[in-house]
Design an enzyme around this catalytic site. Structure first.
Site, PDB file in Angstrom:
ATOM      1  N   ALA A  46       0.801  -1.230   0.000  1.00 23.20           N
ATOM      2  CA  ALA A  46       0.000   0.000   0.000  1.00 23.20           C
ATOM      3  C   ALA A  46       0.838   1.286   0.000  1.00 23.20           C
ATOM      4  O   ALA A  46       0.599   2.174  -0.834  1.00 23.20           O
ATOM      5  CB  ALA A  46      -0.981  -0.021   1.179  1.00 23.20           C
ATOM      6  N   ARG A  87      -5.675  -0.115  -8.644  1.00 20.34           N
ATOM      7  CA  ARG A  87      -5.945  -1.082  -7.573  1.00 20.34           C
ATOM      8  C   ARG A  87      -7.043  -0.493  -6.676  1.00 20.34           C
ATOM      9  O   ARG A  87      -6.890   0.629  -6.198  1.00 20.34           O
ATOM     10  CB  ARG A  87      -4.697  -1.345  -6.713  1.00 20.34           C
ATOM     11  CG  ARG A  87      -3.470  -1.902  -7.441  1.00 20.34           C
ATOM     12  CD  ARG A  87      -3.621  -3.346  -7.862  1.00 20.34           C
ATOM     13  NE  ARG A  87      -3.848  -4.270  -6.783  1.00 20.34           N
ATOM     14  CZ  ARG A  87      -2.890  -4.838  -6.019  1.00 20.34           C
ATOM     15  NH1 ARG A  87      -1.621  -4.524  -6.229  1.00 20.34           N
ATOM     16  NH2 ARG A  87      -3.202  -5.707  -5.085  1.00 20.34           N
ATOM     17  N   ASP A 235      -3.850  -2.727   4.057  1.00 25.36           N
ATOM     18  CA  ASP A 235      -4.055  -1.909   2.867  1.00 25.36           C
ATOM     19  C   ASP A 235      -5.144  -0.864   3.080  1.00 25.36           C
ATOM     20  O   ASP A 235      -5.202   0.121   2.357  1.00 25.36           O
ATOM     21  CB  ASP A 235      -4.408  -2.804   1.687  1.00 25.36           C
ATOM     22  CG  ASP A 235      -3.200  -3.563   1.175  1.00 25.36           C
ATOM     23  OD1 ASP A 235      -2.636  -3.154   0.147  1.00 25.36           O
ATOM     24  OD2 ASP A 235      -2.799  -4.558   1.813  1.00 25.36           O
ATOM     25  N   ASN A 245      -6.284  -6.658   4.622  1.00 26.84           N
ATOM     26  CA  ASN A 245      -4.898  -7.010   4.314  1.00 26.84           C
ATOM     27  C   ASN A 245      -4.911  -8.207   3.370  1.00 26.84           C
ATOM     28  O   ASN A 245      -5.967  -8.730   3.020  1.00 26.84           O
ATOM     29  CB  ASN A 245      -4.125  -7.323   5.603  1.00 26.84           C
ATOM     30  CG  ASN A 245      -2.621  -7.375   5.371  1.00 26.84           C
ATOM     31  OD1 ASN A 245      -2.045  -6.480   4.756  1.00 26.84           O
ATOM     32  ND2 ASN A 245      -1.980  -8.429   5.845  1.00 26.84           N
ATOM     33  N   LYS A 246      -3.743  -8.636   2.959  1.00 18.92           N
ATOM     34  CA  LYS A 246      -3.623  -9.736   2.003  1.00 18.92           C
ATOM     35  C   LYS A 246      -4.446 -10.935   2.441  1.00 18.92           C
ATOM     36  O   LYS A 246      -4.502 -11.273   3.615  1.00 18.92           O
ATOM     37  CB  LYS A 246      -2.149 -10.131   1.851  1.00 18.92           C
ATOM     38  CG  LYS A 246      -1.881 -11.190   0.793  1.00 18.92           C
ATOM     39  CD  LYS A 246      -2.382 -10.764  -0.571  1.00 18.92           C
ATOM     40  CE  LYS A 246      -1.757  -9.476  -1.054  1.00 18.92           C
ATOM     41  NZ  LYS A 246      -2.304  -9.034  -2.352  1.00 18.92           N
TER      42      LYS A 246
END
Length: 342
Positions: A46, A87, A235, A245-246
Site C-alpha cells: 500500500a 488497484r 491496505d 490485508n492480504k
C-alpha cells in the site's frame, strides 16, 4: 532495498514479480507505464503504491507541458483518474492522488512549467515522508515486541512494500536493531508468494533469522507454542479499526485469538480511511483466477476448473490486539479509540 528510483523524469521500478531469482529494474517514462506497473504488481504494498502513483502524476505532468493551461489541467485530471483505477483496495493510492489533486487545485493559477515543478516536489515529499513515518512506526511498535520473540508475519510489509524500511517488517527491524533477538516465521502467502519470495529475501539480506512456512502451517505452529505474536500490515483500516490485508490475514487473526496470541497490525495513518465506518464497506479486489491456477507459468489445477482470487480479506477490530501507526498505537481498537489518532 528500495523498490523505486525517481530520476526526475522517469521512475525506475524494481519488478517484484521476478524476485528473488532476478533483480530487474523497469524504466517508466510515461504515466501509463507507471499505472501498468501497479496493475501487474511489479510494484505492490500500500505505501509503495501511493508513492508510485504520486510519481506517476509527476511524470504525467511533464508529458503535458506543451498543452495550454486549460488543456493541461484537464489532462492532469485524466492522469489522476487513470492511476486511481489501478488497484481498488489500497487506500494509500487514493490518499496520494487526493493529495496531488489538492496541490493542483490550489496552484491552478501557476503557469504549466511551474505547476509541474510543484507536482514533482510533492511526489518527492510523499516518498520522503513515507520513510520517516515508517521509522516512527517501528519505534512505536517496540514495546509490543518482547525479547527473543518468535514472530509470525504474512505477505510482505518491508522495504519492498514501502519506499523504504517497512511497516510490520519495520517494527521487526526496529526490534532487531534494539537487540531483542527476534526470529520470524514468514507465511509463503499464496498465490503470489510474497512471504516466501520477498519477506524471506529482505530479512535474510538483513541477517534477521527467518523461516518460511506454508500458509496452512500457522495453526500447527501456534498449537505447538512456537509463536509469541503475529504482526501484519494493512491496505485499508476503517474508522472502527477493521483492517483489510492480504488474503489469509483473517484466518491468522482467528487462530491467534483461539490460542491467546497477540495479533498486531502496523500501518501508517495514510492507510486509515475514516470515511468508511466498518470493513464491510471496503471494496475487495478480485484478481484473475490464472494467478491461482498457474505458478511460475505451470498449471497447478485441471484445465476447466475455476479458481477464486479475492486479493484481500478483512479482519474485524475485535480480533486485533493493537494497531500500530506513525502517530502511536491503539490498543483494543474501536471507533472511539481510533478517533483519538485524528
Amino acid at each position: 532495498m528500495q523498490p523505486l528510483r525517481f530520476t526526475g523524469r522517469t521512475l525506475e521500478v524494481l519488478d517484484q514479480t521476478l524476485l528473488p531469482e532476478q533483480e530487474v529494474w523497469e524504466t517508466c517514462d510515461t504515466y501509463e507505464l507507471v499505472a501498468e506497473a501497479i496493475e501487474k504488481m511489479k510494484v505492490r504494498g500500500a505505501p509503495a503504491i501511493g508513492a508510485t502513483a504520486a510519481y506517476g502524476i509527476a511524470i504525467g505532468a511533464q508529458q503535458g507541458l506543451e498543452l495550454s493551461k486549460g488543456e493541461y489541467l484537464s489532462y492532469l485530471e485524466g492522469v489522476c483518474e487513470r492511476l486511481a483505477k489501478t488497484r481498488p483496495t489500497a487506500v494509500n493510492l487514493f490518499w496520494a492522488i487526493k493529495r496531488m489533486r489538492a496541490l493542483i487545485s490550489e496552484n491552478a493559477d501557476l503557469d504549466v512549467a511551474d505547476l509541474a515543478k510543484l507536482i514533482i516536489g510533492e511526489a518527492n515529499l510523499i516518498a520522503e515522508e513515507d520513510v520517516r513515518l515508517n521509522k516512527q512506526m517501528g519505534q512505536h511498535g517496540l514495546p509490543y515486541i518482547p525479547d527473543n520473540a518468535r514472530i509470525l508475519t504474512h505477505c510482505n510489509t518491508g522495504s519492498l512494500a514501502t519506499v523504504d524500511y517497512g511497516t510490520a517488517l519495520g517494527v521487526i527491524r526496529a526490534a532487531h536493531d534494539a537487540g531483542k533477538n527476534v526470529t520470524v516465521y514468514a507465511d509463503e502467502t499464496r498465490p503470489y508468494l510474497q512471504g516466501a519470495r520477498l519477506t524471506a529475501f529482505e530479512l535474510h539480506r538483513d541477517n534477521i533469522p527467518v523461516t518460511v512456512v506454508t500458509d496452512s502451517m500457522a495453526g500447527y505452529l501456534m498449537q505447538q507454542g512456537m509463536v509469541d505474536l503475529v504482526i501484519v500490515g494493512a491496505d485499508r483500516i476503517t474508522a472502527n479499526g477493521d483492517a483489510a490485508n492480504k488474503i489469509g490475514t483473517y484466518s491468522l487473526a482467528v487462530l491467534a485469538k483461539h490460542h491467546g496470541i497477540p495479533f498486531y497490525v502496523a500501518a501508517p495513518m495514510s492507510t486509515v480511511d475514516y470515511e468508511l465506518e466498518t470493513g464491510a464497506s471496503i471494496e475487495i479486489e478480485q484478481r484473475s483466477s490464472d494467478e491461482v491456477v498457474f505458478i511460475g507459468g505451470k498449471r497447478m489445477a485441471p484445465e476447466g476448473v475455476p479458481a477464486l482470487h479475492p486479493a484481500f480479506d478483512v479482519t474485524p477490530h475485535e480480533l486485533i490486539t493493537a494497531i500500530i501507526t506513525d502517530k502511536g498505537a491503539v490498543e483494543r481498537p474501536d471507533t472511539e479509540r481510533m478517533a483519538q489518532l485524528k
